[in-house]
Write an enzyme that holds these catalytic residues in place. Structure first.
Site, PDB file in Angstrom:
ATOM      1  N   CYS A  63      94.001  -4.031  10.458  1.00 50.36           N
ATOM      2  CA  CYS A  63      92.813  -4.788  10.033  1.00 50.36           C
ATOM      3  C   CYS A  63      93.133  -5.747   8.875  1.00 50.36           C
ATOM      4  CB  CYS A  63      91.728  -3.802   9.606  1.00 50.36           C
ATOM      5  SG  CYS A  63      90.310  -4.592   8.820  1.00 50.36           S
ATOM      6  N   TYR A 194      89.009 -13.952  15.698  1.00 50.84           N
ATOM      7  CA  TYR A 194      88.233 -12.924  16.413  1.00 50.84           C
ATOM      8  C   TYR A 194      87.173 -13.588  17.285  1.00 50.84           C
ATOM      9  CZ  TYR A 194      90.154  -9.008  13.709  1.00 50.84           C
ATOM     10  OH  TYR A 194      90.980  -8.055  13.180  1.00 50.84           O
TER      11      TYR A 194
HETATM   12  N1  LIG Z   1      82.923  -6.675   5.736  1.00 47.14           N
HETATM   13  C1  LIG Z   1      83.976  -5.853   6.029  1.00 47.14           C
HETATM   14  C2  LIG Z   1      84.488  -6.098   7.434  1.00 47.14           C
HETATM   15  C3  LIG Z   1      85.563  -5.148   7.788  1.00 47.14           C
HETATM   16  C4  LIG Z   1      85.745  -5.072   9.307  1.00 47.14           C
HETATM   17  O1  LIG Z   1      85.078  -5.777  10.082  1.00 47.14           O
HETATM   18  N2  LIG Z   1      86.661  -4.176   9.744  1.00 47.14           N
HETATM   19  C5  LIG Z   1      86.898  -3.995  11.153  1.00 47.14           C
HETATM   20  C6  LIG Z   1      88.372  -3.923  11.451  1.00 47.14           C
HETATM   21  S1  LIG Z   1      89.226  -5.434  11.240  1.00 47.14           S
HETATM   22  C7  LIG Z   1      86.366  -2.639  11.598  1.00 47.14           C
HETATM   23  O2  LIG Z   1      86.523  -1.656  10.902  1.00 47.14           O
HETATM   24  N3  LIG Z   1      85.792  -2.576  12.799  1.00 47.14           N
HETATM   25  C8  LIG Z   1      85.359  -1.370  13.408  1.00 47.14           C
HETATM   26  C9  LIG Z   1      83.987  -1.479  13.968  1.00 47.14           C
HETATM   27  O3  LIG Z   1      83.374  -2.540  13.818  1.00 47.14           O
HETATM   28  O4  LIG Z   1      83.517  -0.508  14.542  1.00 47.14           O
HETATM   29  C10 LIG Z   1      85.040  -6.087   4.981  1.00 47.14           C
HETATM   30  O5  LIG Z   1      85.475  -7.235   4.795  1.00 47.14           O
HETATM   31  O6  LIG Z   1      85.412  -5.140   4.335  1.00 47.14           O
END
Ligand SMILES: N[C@@H](CCC(=O)N[C@@H](CS)C(=O)NCC(=O)O)C(=O)O
Length: 319
Positions: A63, A194
């Site tokens: 990530c 993305y």
């Molecule tokens: N706003 C968050 C976004 C983090 C994010 O979108 N992480 C993704 C991975 S790149 C995630 O954990 N996705 C899992 C999901 O949405 O279920 C940040 O910047 O900390």
């Protein structure tokens, strides 16, 4: 995702899209800040004083948002202050899971199987996606933050008294420039790739790819110094780097951002290498996690075969 603390079977790995098929990323909901004296930060509540052996980051190496917090931790020399737990890079139908993949950890605090259990521990009625990074307070057993942009800023200042650093990732004289550029870097580049990969209409895909390459061209022409704003690295460089280092190995193929690779841009390539060589940064890049993580997204790679590391990236990471 979780709804009122219950994991939903109908969880959608591709996340939300708008009416035109454009991918929409969820807004974070735990927004407290670690501060030098425990006073409240810009959002959330107080009580999170900068102390050794108190905080833990849950991250996935795949990530880019989690990786930027790892980079800030390394560049600010906070390794001994903030512990790290790495999850398996392959998203499951229950979200992020602990253990299994080489280099992934068990949950040392609660022995959880999935990251969503950390969220319901923090808030039994939580509704939302169980994203990484998560910054956890081991003293009060609560979630400090799940917003990486905030985590970068708090790591930049909160530990200054107990771990002084010459580097400011958000210096006063550049704050306005950084704030002006961040949303564009996010929208066109970090999240742009993305949006390209998860687009469910041709129009959404075309828009996203145009944005990605517009931004890369702009950065290529502006990178006349060591870092974007001159000789000093800032959080903007961290934000750019995390996408560049994944680009040729993952986004170019899987997310169809295939007009060019980073290696086709001479300045961006040298810049990526320069940032990679800063102390501690290389340890934040686990290319096997990155490739296996992205290529495990079933909707993007339904047959499941995972490519190897492109030669030039393997060479770069070995050098
Ligand atoms: N706003 C968050 C976004 C983090 C994010 O979108 N992480 C993704 C991975 S790149 C995630 O954990 N996705 C899992 C999901 O949405 O279920 C940040 O910047 O900390």
């Amino acid at each position: 995702m979780l709804v009122n603390g219950k994991w939903q079977e109908t969880w959608q790995p591709l996340q939300k899209v708008d009416d035109e098929g454009r991918f929409v990323r969820q807004i974070s909901s735990f927004r407290n800040w670690i501060t030098a004296d425990g006073s409240p930060g810009p959002t959330g509540c107080g009580g999170f004083k900068a102390e050794p052996s108190r905080y833990r980051l849950y991250v996935a190496f795949v990530c880019p948002w989690a990786s930027r917090t790892l980079m800030a931790r390394a560049l600010k020399g906070l390794e001994n202050f903030i512990s790290v737990t790495v999850v398996d890079p392959r998203l499951t139908d229950q979200g992020w899971r602990f253990g299994i993949f080489p280099g992934a950890d068990e949950d040392p605090l609660f022995n959880s199987e999935y990251v969503h259990e950390i969220y319901t521990r923090a808030d039994p009625n939580y509704t939302g996606r169980a994203t990484v990074p998560v910054l956890w307070d081991e003293k009060q057993n609560v979630m400090v933050s799940n917003e990486s942009a905030d985590i970068l800023r708090m790591f930049n200042t909160a530990f200054e008294q107990i771990q002084p650093s010459d580097l400011s990732l958000y210096p006063d004289n550049l704050a306005a420039k950084i704030d002006a550029l961040n949303p564009r870097i996010y929208d066109f580049l970090n999240n742009g790739v993305y949006k390209s990969g998860f687009a469910s209409s041709q129009q959404a895909y075309n828009e996203a790819v145009d944005g990605v390459f517009e931004m890369l061209e702009e950065l290529e022409s502006e990178l006349t110094s060591d870092f974007l704003f001159g000789h000093q690295l800032t959080e903007t460089d961290i934000r750019i780097f995390v996408t560049l280092i994944r680009f040729d190995a993952a986004y170019y193929g899987l997310f169809k951002t295939n007009r060019k690779q980073v290696r086709d841009y001479p300045r961006l390539s040298r810049y990526m290498e320069r940032v990679l060589n800063l102390p501690g940064v290389r340890d934040t890049v686990e290319i096997d996690h990155i490739i296996h993580g992205y290529y495990s997204i079933e909707k993007c790679n339904p047959l499941g075969a995972v490519p190897g590391v492109p030669d030039h990236i393997a060479t770069l990471l070995r050098s």
